[in-house]
Design an enzyme around this catalytic site. Sequence first.
Site, PDB file in Angstrom:
ATOM      1  CG  ASP A  51      -2.164   0.851   1.000  1.00  0.00           C
ATOM      2  OD1 ASP A  51      -3.259   0.273   0.846  1.00  0.00           O
ATOM      3  OD2 ASP A  51      -2.051   2.095   0.973  1.00  0.00           O
ATOM      4  CG  ASN A  56      -5.019   3.424   4.856  1.00  0.00           C
ATOM      5  OD1 ASN A  56      -5.480   3.991   5.839  1.00  0.00           O
ATOM      6  ND2 ASN A  56      -5.407   3.732   3.635  1.00  0.00           N
ATOM      7  CE  LYS A 147     -19.387   4.462  -8.673  1.00  0.00           C
ATOM      8  NZ  LYS A 147     -19.561   3.276  -7.804  1.00  0.00           N
ATOM      9  CG  ASN A 182     -21.569   2.703  -4.177  1.00  0.00           C
ATOM     10  OD1 ASN A 182     -20.545   3.363  -4.133  1.00  0.00           O
ATOM     11  ND2 ASN A 182     -22.499   2.889  -5.099  1.00  0.00           N
TER      12      ASN A 182
END
Length: 210
Positions: A51, A56, A147, A182
């Site tokens: 990452d 995080n 999307k 989502n």
Amino acid sequence: LPRADVQIDETGLHGYLADRTVLVTGAGGSIGAELCEQLARLRPFRLVLVDISEYNLYRLEQRLREGRAEGGIECCIADVRDTAIMDGLFRQHQPDVVLHAAAYKHVPLMERYPAEAFRNNTLATVGLLRLCERHGAERFVFVSTDKAVAPASVMGATKRLAEWYVRTATSSVERTIVRFGNVFGSRGSVVPFFERRLAEGAHVPVTHPD
């Protein structure tokens, strides 16, 4: 949600992962962190967490250590867009399975920064699949988005382009594409925005009549 739980063959997955190294990009994100927690329970030989966010990654490592995750865990701060750095990680860890969850996903921001969306969501995906080929990885799993279906935004278009490459590339690597909608509880999802609007008694800006 009114849907049946998906039954996962954990025994079969554990058998498959037991002697393998799994590398996860975007490991500290909402989806990446959940994937890592579930993977840790399956006890692969080594789990390599990648990452760009120091915070995080730190939080994820603490969660996995507190959960007494077994097997080797390596935390790597790296930008998936930096091919040289990622090549070094692949050379060092020799991953068998790569789960690519790193992405920009905030739709309005990506409308303002389309070049960055393309670099992060499309080009980085292409580069990672090529690294999988170069270093002999068995499987590449690309985390995409709903999307990407008939995309009407820059974010969706960059993911659709990445899907196209992963799907059509001539490659020795087994490839899988998964699309998320989502996700409740995830950062950057529209769901908390809707919840705030409802709590305020305000208009919820949904454009589809259904």
